[in-house]
Design an enzyme around this catalytic site. Structure first.
Site, PDB file in Angstrom:
ATOM      1  N   ASP A 244       0.833  -1.194   0.000  1.00 28.07           N
ATOM      2  CA  ASP A 244       0.000   0.000   0.000  1.00 28.07           C
ATOM      3  C   ASP A 244       0.873   1.252   0.000  1.00 28.07           C
ATOM      4  OD1 ASP A 244      -2.296  -1.485   0.058  1.00 28.07           O
ATOM      5  OD2 ASP A 244      -2.649  -1.257   2.201  1.00 28.07           O
TER       6      ASP A 244
ATOM      7  N   LYS B 280      -3.538   3.455  -2.876  1.00 29.69           N
ATOM      8  CA  LYS B 280      -4.882   4.005  -3.043  1.00 29.69           C
ATOM      9  C   LYS B 280      -4.894   5.419  -2.479  1.00 29.69           C
ATOM     10  CE  LYS B 280      -7.511  -0.323  -2.712  1.00 29.69           C
ATOM     11  NZ  LYS B 280      -6.383  -1.254  -2.468  1.00 29.69           N
TER      12      LYS B 280
ATOM     13  N   MET C 159     -10.032   7.516   8.064  1.00 30.10           N
ATOM     14  CA  MET C 159     -10.277   8.134   6.753  1.00 30.10           C
ATOM     15  C   MET C 159     -11.361   9.203   6.814  1.00 30.10           C
ATOM     16  SD  MET C 159     -10.176   4.522   4.619  1.00 30.10           S
ATOM     17  CE  MET C 159     -11.235   3.705   5.849  1.00 30.10           C
TER      18      MET C 159
END
Length: 252
Positions: free
Chosen positions: A37, A59, A171
């Site tokens: 990631d 991402k 997030m």
């Protein structure tokens, strides 16, 4: 099956390489292929062998290097070629890491898979900032939610935060105004204390304090960027309580 490699879903922890498990560190150091990631700390990536193939599937909001289905297919394809694959994820693979989806795909394809847990972002960031997510005098319930999920406004968050509870939001930087509005609409007091932990466990970590009603302004005025967690609940103000009690004791 003898020629099929194993997929290792490895938790890289919250950032500090010293917080890797021994199992995770050993797998990273010997892996020939690492699919990682974007938020895995460079210091952790530096543990990889010089000839390792490093494949980024980073991402970012509104931009994915590969969609999740393609990542899962890539892992299976690499393992079927006979190579062991380390799938390196920030935090823990099974806490907002999509590890469950990748395990299911590997099982369906008949590919061996092993999950190596990591210290979650919530655990690591809370410890580094000395915010106890549970406390006998303040919280006996902890909830984790994603602040970037679809249909955020339509979800029922009532009861997730409040007296005796701690809410940890992953997030949530970009959606902070929606989060504050939603929680207050669901009954949470505007003056509920909170903390934002940016870059938890890393040298550049910041801990910002505020109240729920002021969350959007706090994010904007302090230019908060990901990775960051929002912790909401009375536990975020416990250090203030401790200081007040100490001052009272000293004044006696």
């Amino acid at each position: 099956m003898a020629d099929t490699g194993t997929i290792y879903l490895v938790g890289a922890g919250p950032g500090d390489p010293d917080l890797l498990t021994i199992r995770a560190a050993r797998l990273i150091e010997r892996a020939k292929i690492i699919v990682h990631d974007g938020l895995v700390d460079p210091a952790i990536m530096a543990l990889a062998r010089d000839d390792a193939e490093l494949i980024s599937v980073a991402k970012r909001r509104s931009h994915h290097t590969l969609p999740q289905e393609a990542i899962s297919d890539l892992l299976v394809r690499l393992a079927r070629s006979g190579e062991d694959v380390v799938r390196l994820k920030g935090g823990d693979p099974f806490i907002f890491g999509r590890g469950g989806e990748e395990v299911e795909v590997a099982r369906a394809a008949g590919v061996p898979v092993e999950v190596v847990p990591g210290i979650s972002a919530a655990n690591g960031a809370a410890a580094a900032s000395q915010i106890a997510l549970t406390h006998r005098d303040a919280s006996s319930i902890v909830s984790f939610v994603a602040g970037q999920c679809k249909g955020l406004k339509d979800q029922d968050w009532a009861g997730l935060a409040g007296k005796g509870r701690t809410l940890v939001i992953y997030m949530g930087v970009k959606t902070a105004p929606m989060i504050a509005e939603k929680l207050m609409e669901d009954g949470l007091a505007p003056d509920m204390p909170l903390a934002i932990i940016e870059n938890g466990t890393r040298p550049e970590m910041r801990v910002l304090r505020g109240l729920l009603a002021g969350l959007p302004d706090l994010v904007e005025n302090e230019n908060v960027v990901s990775p960051a967690l929002i912790v909401i609940g009375e536990v975020t103000a416990r250090d203030d309580v401790a200081l007040a009690l100490a001052a009272q004791e000293a004044a006696r």
